[in-house]
Each structure stands twice: as structure tokens, then as C-alpha cells.
Design a protein around this motif. Sequence first.
Motif, PDB file in Angstrom:
ATOM      1  N   ILE A   1       0.697  -1.253   0.180  1.00  0.00           N
ATOM      2  CA  ILE A   1       0.131  -0.320   0.531  1.00  0.00           C
ATOM      3  C   ILE A   1       0.944   1.566   0.458  1.00  0.00           C
ATOM      4  O   ILE A   1       1.564   0.793   0.833  1.00  0.00           O
ATOM      5  N   SER A   2       0.629   2.253  -1.389  1.00  0.00           N
ATOM      6  CA  SER A   2       1.397   3.163  -1.292  1.00  0.00           C
ATOM      7  C   SER A   2       0.966   4.405   0.367  1.00  0.00           C
ATOM      8  O   SER A   2       0.287   4.645   0.281  1.00  0.00           O
ATOM      9  N   GLU A   3       2.300   4.692   0.993  1.00  0.00           N
ATOM     10  CA  GLU A   3       2.481   5.821   1.944  1.00  0.00           C
ATOM     11  C   GLU A   3       1.454   6.812   1.614  1.00  0.00           C
ATOM     12  O   GLU A   3       1.145   7.343   2.183  1.00  0.00           O
ATOM     13  N   ASP A   4       1.758   7.529   0.453  1.00  0.00           N
ATOM     14  CA  ASP A   4       1.372   8.898  -0.411  1.00  0.00           C
ATOM     15  C   ASP A   4      -0.442   7.937   0.517  1.00  0.00           C
ATOM     16  O   ASP A   4      -0.889  10.105   0.895  1.00  0.00           O
ATOM     17  N   LEU A   5      -1.224   7.043   0.158  1.00  0.00           N
ATOM     18  CA  LEU A   5      -2.601   7.130   0.140  1.00  0.00           C
ATOM     19  C   LEU A   5      -3.018   7.776   1.751  1.00  0.00           C
ATOM     20  O   LEU A   5      -3.469   8.212   2.679  1.00  0.00           O
ATOM     21  N   TYR A   6      -1.555   7.120   2.406  1.00  0.00           N
ATOM     22  CA  TYR A   6      -2.017   7.666   3.898  1.00  0.00           C
ATOM     23  C   TYR A   6      -1.732   8.815   4.175  1.00  0.00           C
ATOM     24  O   TYR A   6      -2.516   9.349   5.259  1.00  0.00           O
ATOM     25  N   GLU A   7      -1.015   9.007   3.846  1.00  0.00           N
ATOM     26  CA  GLU A   7      -0.623  11.052   4.075  1.00  0.00           C
ATOM     27  C   GLU A   7      -1.976  11.752   3.260  1.00  0.00           C
ATOM     28  O   GLU A   7      -2.156  12.707   4.167  1.00  0.00           O
ATOM     29  N   ALA A   8      -2.334  11.007   2.474  1.00  0.00           N
ATOM     30  CA  ALA A   8      -3.498  12.383   1.670  1.00  0.00           C
ATOM     31  C   ALA A   8      -4.759  11.964   2.729  1.00  0.00           C
ATOM     32  O   ALA A   8      -5.150  12.938   3.109  1.00  0.00           O
ATOM     33  N   ALA A   9      -4.742  10.955   3.436  1.00  0.00           N
ATOM     34  CA  ALA A   9      -5.688  10.826   4.820  1.00  0.00           C
ATOM     35  C   ALA A   9      -5.675  11.816   5.600  1.00  0.00           C
ATOM     36  O   ALA A   9      -6.743  12.581   5.694  1.00  0.00           O
ATOM     37  N   ALA A  10      -4.117  11.624   5.952  1.00  0.00           N
ATOM     38  CA  ALA A  10      -4.000  12.247   6.926  1.00  0.00           C
ATOM     39  C   ALA A  10      -4.178  13.768   6.409  1.00  0.00           C
ATOM     40  O   ALA A  10      -4.310  14.924   7.572  1.00  0.00           O
ATOM     41  N   LEU A  11      -3.476  14.498   5.577  1.00  0.00           N
ATOM     42  CA  LEU A  11      -4.121  15.602   5.236  1.00  0.00           C
ATOM     43  C   LEU A  11      -5.412  16.314   5.527  1.00  0.00           C
ATOM     44  O   LEU A  11      -6.436  16.963   5.813  1.00  0.00           O
ATOM     45  N   ASP A  12      -6.318  14.813   5.023  1.00  0.00           N
ATOM     46  CA  ASP A  12      -7.943  15.158   5.125  1.00  0.00           C
ATOM     47  C   ASP A  12      -8.504  14.884   6.810  1.00  0.00           C
ATOM     48  O   ASP A  12      -9.751  15.542   7.033  1.00  0.00           O
ATOM     49  N   GLY A  13      -7.523  14.426   7.556  1.00  0.00           N
ATOM     50  CA  GLY A  13      -7.610  14.496   9.354  1.00  0.00           C
ATOM     51  C   GLY A  13      -8.017  13.851   9.327  1.00  0.00           C
ATOM     52  O   GLY A  13      -8.923  13.378  10.521  1.00  0.00           O
ATOM     53  N   ALA A  14      -7.859  12.462   8.946  1.00  0.00           N
ATOM     54  CA  ALA A  14      -8.100  11.131   9.259  1.00  0.00           C
ATOM     55  C   ALA A  14      -7.329  10.733  10.167  1.00  0.00           C
ATOM     56  O   ALA A  14      -6.596  10.302  10.960  1.00  0.00           O
ATOM     57  N   GLY A  15      -8.207  10.183  11.157  1.00  0.00           N
ATOM     58  CA  GLY A  15      -7.468  10.196  13.017  1.00  0.00           C
ATOM     59  C   GLY A  15      -7.251   7.894  11.913  1.00  0.00           C
ATOM     60  O   GLY A  15      -7.503   7.598  10.781  1.00  0.00           O
ATOM     61  N   ALA A  16      -6.708   6.920  12.989  1.00  0.00           N
ATOM     62  CA  ALA A  16      -5.707   6.374  12.822  1.00  0.00           C
ATOM     63  C   ALA A  16      -7.151   4.848  12.330  1.00  0.00           C
ATOM     64  O   ALA A  16      -7.219   4.274  11.212  1.00  0.00           O
TER      65      ALA A  16
ATOM     66  N   PRO B   1      -9.692  -1.011   1.982  1.00  0.00           N
ATOM     67  CA  PRO B   1     -10.264  -1.523   0.872  1.00  0.00           C
ATOM     68  C   PRO B   1      -9.108  -2.129  -0.096  1.00  0.00           C
ATOM     69  O   PRO B   1      -9.088  -2.159  -0.735  1.00  0.00           O
ATOM     70  N   GLN B   2      -7.721  -1.337   0.324  1.00  0.00           N
ATOM     71  CA  GLN B   2      -6.765  -1.465   0.226  1.00  0.00           C
ATOM     72  C   GLN B   2      -6.036  -3.305  -0.738  1.00  0.00           C
ATOM     73  O   GLN B   2      -5.281  -3.841  -1.276  1.00  0.00           O
ATOM     74  N   LEU B   3      -6.377  -3.591   0.443  1.00  0.00           N
ATOM     75  CA  LEU B   3      -5.856  -4.801   0.710  1.00  0.00           C
ATOM     76  C   LEU B   3      -7.571  -6.090   0.520  1.00  0.00           C
ATOM     77  O   LEU B   3      -6.633  -7.296   0.264  1.00  0.00           O
TER      78      LEU B   3
END
Lengths: 278, 301
Positions: free
Chosen positions: B189-204, B214-216
Motif C-alpha cells: 500500500i502506497s504511503e501517499d494514500l495515508y498521507e493524503a488521508a492524514a491531510l484530510d484529517g483522518a485518524g488511525a 479497501p487496499q487489502l
Amino acid sequence: MRTKSTNRFITMTIIYILLIILAFVMLIPFVWMISASLKFNKDIFVIPYEWISKEPRWQNYLDIWTKIPLAKYALNTVKLTLIVTILQILTSSFAAYAFAKLQFKGRDLLFLAYIATIAVPWQVYMVPQFLFMRRLGLADTHLAIIILQAFSAFGVFLMRQFYEGIPDSLCEAARIDGMSEYGIYARIMLPLSKPALSTLTIFTFVNTWNDFLGPLIYLTTDSKKTLQIGIKMFISQYSAEYGLIMAASVLSLIPVLIVFMSLQKYFVAGITTGAVKG
Amino acid sequence: MQSQSAQKRKIRQTLVAYSFIAPNFIGFAVFTLGPIIMAFLLAFAEWDGNNPLKFVGISNFTGLFTNDRFMASLKNTIVYSLFTVPFTLIVALGLAILLNQKIRARTFFRTVAFFPYVASLVAVAAVWNMLFTPAKGGLINQLLMNVLHMQPLKWAASPKTVMFTIVLFSIWKNMGYYMVIYLAGLQGISEDLYEAAALDGAGALQKFRYVTLPQLKPTTFFVTIMLTISCFKIYDIVYMLAGGSNGVVNKSATVLVYYIYEEAFRNWHLGSASAAALVLFAIVLIVTLIQFRGEKNYAND
């Protein structure tokens, strides 16, 4: 800032607690196995359980060799495992070379035959296979077990996948230099495919070493039995010889542990081959 | 002249290719392909291995479905799969997520989780039988009584809990294998996806819900298929945990492969054993076809 680091601290604490529980659940049976292998039978179910005996009974590890022909079982297993592993590696990599790097009539059809049988569990054809072997006079022989394991479709498939990743230009260059196909296989492909060969080795080794149903069906003479069958027979006959059973179990695990520890990397690689795409 | 030598070269090439394949293929064709074809023929015949073989049409199959022991085997195998597949999957995913974190001694913990998978079944089953002994002195029953204040259980010795014990053991032994597959999935899973989610304010938790899961999906699909197939092939675990001293498994725990083994090598009903084997094959085939379909779908995505 401060809440963030406290959060992090709490998360890490939870993770480590979970990991310790995990290690505990996974390891306790093995620790108990070693602990029980050093006890008298009467002390095994004593309450509360004494994890480290005051007087460890090392005698169990000596007695087991005379109580059952453990050395013979071990020798049989080592012999079978080595022969099967070597045959499997040689014939699979040999056939895989043709499937991956040579053009010939009927190639795709033959390969399809291999692929199709990967989907058929061995249990589906073990009965006719046994009848056939019996017809050939191979029931109760080691040769039957070797034949059973040595020509797997999985090996050919795994090696072919790996060879496909090696550029064709390498073979072409060698051909222009006048090298024969056998030479290319032996001097170029084999040395390059060490990772795939290691994966196949460890898979075949562990499978053959631990195989149960095959030897159970085929081997009836006591002196021909493998470790797994031999120990299982011992357990059935002397189910109350707890200490000895555990000593035999510990001994049978040591080779697997050594091979696994030294080739673990390749084992993981083998599992994930074809498992995850992209 | 030239075309003749070209043809000669082609024939030579083919011969060389066949010489590569022959050692493996001859063994494979004689000892695997042959028996597979024989299994299909045997399923429609009656044979005890000595007297002449007699073709009987589909009566082996109709016989199976009125046979109590076969139906019990089929039912037990399905029940076993229904419990083992989801729980192994969840535990394997949980472990993979834990062991994908940046933690100390990660390799050690991975090895520990994986080792039961390679450990010889006879050895670990022997320990389990002692830990889960129906006697009160067993470690697990001690734990139940003294820590959880429950009644001791009879585990594999009682028809009520025998399947539960087998499922528990399977999860413990095999979860490491599927954990490795999930770990590979997680690392893809690309690290970018997590970074994008973090920018949108997503928690763990939200990251897990909207990125990881979904990626899995392809991995989960693959694991489900592999697990289901291996569950239907179960035999040795049942034999070790629930087989009496003579190796006979009761109706409460018998499974498909055990039924095939028993019919063939104890009763010498070779036709009916092969019919049962084809039922097993049909189930595995259906699951495999679902996999092919699914893989096509993911490839299109």
C-alpha cells in the motif's frame, strides 16, 4: 505536542502488550513441551505445574532412542527428505527452463496440464495412485514416497515464474556464443535462480519432513517408517508416557527449526510469490 | 536446401526442449495425471482392489448422500471451514498490522508467529493433547478453573467441544502463514494514500477503514480462497486431536478426507471412496473458479 507524544506512548504500550500476549500464546506450547520432556510421567499433571523441575530427568532423552527405533526413523526421514528435495529441484528447474525459455510444439498444452493439476488436491487421487503403486509392487517401499513427492507441479510452476523474470537476451547472447541449451541452463540459469531454488528447497524439505498421510498409507513395516509416523504410533501405544513423547517431539522439531531459521527469508518469499499482485 | 536445414534445426530444438521436460513430465504424467483420470473412472465403479471391477453408474454418488457417516463428514467439514476461515483471517490481519509497525524485535515476533506453521504436526498436536487434556490437572483446564472461574472442559474428548478444539488448534497453527501474505499486502500500500488521508484529517481508525481495508481487498480475497481450500482438505489435524488410540475418528469429528481414507484403506470400498473424493474435488473446483473470476475483476479495476 505533548498530547501527541502521550498518545504515541499509549499506542506503543498497547502494541507491546498485544505482542507479548502473542509471543506467550505461540510459545507456551513449545516451552511446555521442553519442560514436560524433562519430567517423570507422574509429575506432568501435578498442580500447580512446576515449569522448571528441581531434578530434570535427562534420562528421557536417552530412553526414547531404545524405546522406539528413533534413530532408524530419523535416518529414514533424512534419507527420504534429501532424495525428494534433490530430485524435485533438479527435475523442476530442468523442465521449467524449457517452459520459460524454449519455443516448441505443444508447450502451452503441456504447461496447462501442470497448472490444471495444481487445483486438484492430492487427496482426490491418493486412492487410485496407491492402487497403481501397489500394482507396481511399490507398496511399503521408500521409492513410493519418493515418487509421490518428487514430481510436483508446484515446483515447475514456481521455477518457471522465476525464469520468466530473467531477460531472454541473456540466453540469446549465450546461444550466439555457441553455448548449448544445457550449458545455458547449467551455467547461466541455475546460478541466477538461487533465491527460487532456496524457496523450493525449504518448501520441499518442510513438506517431506512433516508429511503424514503419505507414509501412513504406504509404509507398514516398522523399520521403514518415518519420524512422524513412528512418533504417532508410539503415542497411540504408550499414551501415558508423557515425558518420552515430549522428548521425541522436541527431537523431531530440531531439524525443522534449524532449516527454518537459516532459510526463513526464502520461505516468506515463496509464500508471497503470486499471492499479491501490484 | 536452406529450408531443409531450417526444418532440421527446428526438430532438433523441439527434441532438446522435450529432453528438458521429460524427467519431470514422465513422473508427473504416470503418477499424477494417470491416477487423476483413474479417480474419475473409479467413482463410477465398484471395486475392492482384487475382484474384477464393475461399473455401476452413479449409484456410488446416490449411496453417499444417504450414508450417515458421509453426511456427518460433509457437515463437519463445512462447519469447520465456516469457523476457521473468518477467525484465521481476522487474527492473521490483526497480527500483520501489529507486526507492520515500527517496533523493536519485529523479526523475532514474526518468527514466533510463523513457527507453529512449519513445526511438525505430530509434535505440536501431542503437546496440545496434553495442554488441553480433559483431566483437571491440564494446564488449560487449570487456567479455566483458577483464573476464569469456569468449569473444566472435556475438549477433544467430548462430541460437543471437539470441533471447537480443532478449530482453535488450526487457527493457532496456521495464522502465521496468512499473516505473511497480509504483511506483503500491507507493504504494497502506497504511503501517499495515508498521507493524503492524514491531510484530510483522518485518524488511525479512519485510515484503517478507508485506506487499509479497501487496499487489502485483493489480498483478503486471495486469503479467503486459500483458507477455504485448505480447510476442505483437512485431515491430519482431526486424526491427531480426535482419533482414538486405534486412529478411528468418531462421527462427531469425521471430515471428508478422513471419510475417503477410511472407505478406501479400511473398508476397501474403492468406488465409493473415489466418489467422495470427486465431491471434494467439485467443492475445491467451485472455489477455484470463484477465484479466477475474482482475479479478473481485480485486474480490471
